[in-house]
Design a protein around this motif. Structure first.
Motif, short mmCIF file in Angstrom:
data_model
loop_
_atom_site.label_atom_id
_atom_site.label_comp_id
_atom_site.label_asym_id
_atom_site.label_seq_id
_atom_site.Cartn_x
_atom_site.Cartn_y
_atom_site.Cartn_z
N THR A 3 1.19 10.70 2.29
CA THR A 3 0.11 9.82 2.74
C THR A 3 0.69 8.44 2.97
N VAL A 4 0.59 7.94 4.21
CA VAL A 4 1.24 6.68 4.55
C VAL A 4 0.27 5.71 5.22
N SER A 5 0.58 4.41 5.04
CA SER A 5 -0.21 3.34 5.66
C SER A 5 0.48 2.91 6.95
N ARG A 32 -7.13 2.90 7.89
CA ARG A 32 -7.06 3.94 6.87
C ARG A 32 -5.67 4.57 6.84
N ASP A 33 -5.31 5.08 5.65
CA ASP A 33 -4.05 5.80 5.52
C ASP A 33 -4.08 7.11 6.30
N SER A 34 -2.90 7.61 6.64
CA SER A 34 -2.79 8.86 7.39
C SER A 34 -2.14 9.93 6.51
N HIS A 35 -2.70 11.13 6.58
CA HIS A 35 -2.13 12.27 5.86
C HIS A 35 -1.20 13.00 6.82
N ARG A 55 0.84 -1.20 0.00
CA ARG A 55 0.00 0.00 0.00
C ARG A 55 0.88 1.26 0.00
N ASN A 56 0.68 2.14 0.96
CA ASN A 56 1.48 3.36 1.05
C ASN A 56 2.42 3.31 2.24
N THR A 113 4.07 9.39 -2.67
CA THR A 113 2.95 10.33 -2.50
C THR A 113 3.40 11.71 -2.01
N ALA A 139 2.91 -1.94 6.40
CA ALA A 139 1.64 -1.25 6.20
C ALA A 139 0.68 -1.65 7.31
#
Length: 292
Positions: free
Chosen positions: A248-250, A208-211, A197-198, A232, A204
């Motif tokens: 943006t990271v997982s 949900r991903d975090s901004h 993912r990110n 990203t 990961a």
């Protein structure tokens, strides 16, 4: 043609890496037709690039496949006309490449080769692993999908019977490995990028991903901005020379360690959870040095 000339020419071929063999029964010399690849018309730039990369990227690095690549590059270099060989050597002395050093894999070469073979033949492997998550040696049956080299270390990614999901294992922490007779099939929908993912690196976290937004002060801002850290990332330059780094990271654990490496030159702006995590670790670090 005299015998001396023939033997001299045979030695020249061997020195150039041509596998000349002698058939005692037929009393003749020959070259196995499968031992050589067809000749290719390389440009000078292509030869230089191959020789430079093969010479520099793997030097003293312990990288798999390096020795055959280096040997092939040397054969290619020796096949050049003398003036071009001299030019390549002169240019090579003018450059130096310092790649990321791999982690120590002393005694793990066999583990690596077994995993390569297991992935190729789709064989399950039983692994004993020094886990940093469980803090003990675990045993699992692994369906190895892929090998990955990333940031100093080799990893194997596959489905773990113990965890009942796809996991990532560091080769350096594999204590024992045994290839099983039972075979497996890699799911058609498996994709390493989709699995990661990110993630900032490899882990990961679920959910949900975090901004993330980080302010880097002017002292390190340009250094940070010059590197493509994550797919990203977005960078905003500020009038005072600082930057706002957005990504943006997982999961937050891996990026937290990266932020801490910049000390007081980095400030997490969001999310609040990451800001609190960094603050707590900074307090823990300060406690270590109290009274110094």
């Amino acid at each position: 043609m005299g015998r001396r000339t023939i033997f001299r020419d045979l030695q020249t071929l061997r020195d150039a890496g041509v596998p000349v063999e002698f058939d005692a029964k037929a009393q003749r010399y020959f070259i196995q037709p499968t031992s050589l690849v067809p000749p290719t018309d390389f440009t000078a730039d292509e030869v230089f690039a191959l020789v430079a990369l093969a010479t520099e990227l793997g030097r003293d690095q312990g990288l798999p496949f390096y020795d055959p690549a280096y040997n092939a590059a040397q054969k290619l270099q020796r096949s050049l006309p003398a003036p071009l060989q001299k030019g390549v050597r002169r240019t090579l002395r003018a450059i130096r490449i310092r790649p990321t050093r791999p982690g120590i894999l002393t005694g793990k070469a066999n583990v690596y080769q077994q995993l390569v073979a297991a992935i190729d033949t789709r064989r399950i492997v039983q692994v004993e692993y020094e886990s940093l998550t469980e803090w003990e040696r675990i045993t699992t049956k692994l369906r190895p999908y892929q090998l990955l080299f990333s940031q100093h270390s080799w990893y194997v990614i596959g489905h773990s019977s113990l965890h009942k999901e796809v996991r990532i294992f560091n080769l350096a922490r594999i204590a024992a490995l045994e290839v099983q007779r039972k075979k497996f099939t890699i799911p058609r929908n498996f994709d390493l990028d989709r699995h990661l993912r990110n993630a900032w690196h490899l882990i990961a976290d679920p959910g949900r991903d975090s901004h993330v937004a980080i302010r880097f002060k002017s002292l390190v801002a340009r250094n940070v901005a010059e590197v493509n850290w994550h797919k990203t990332q977005r960078i905003e330059f500020m009038p005072d020379g600082s930057i706002i780094f957005r990504v943006t990271v997982s999961g937050l654990s891996e990026i937290a360690w990266w932020i801490l490496s910049y000390g007081d030159q980095a400030e997490v702006l969001q999310p609040a959870r990451l800001r609190h995590l960094i603050a707590q670790r900074a307090r823990n670090m300060a406690d270590i040095y109290k009274g110094s």
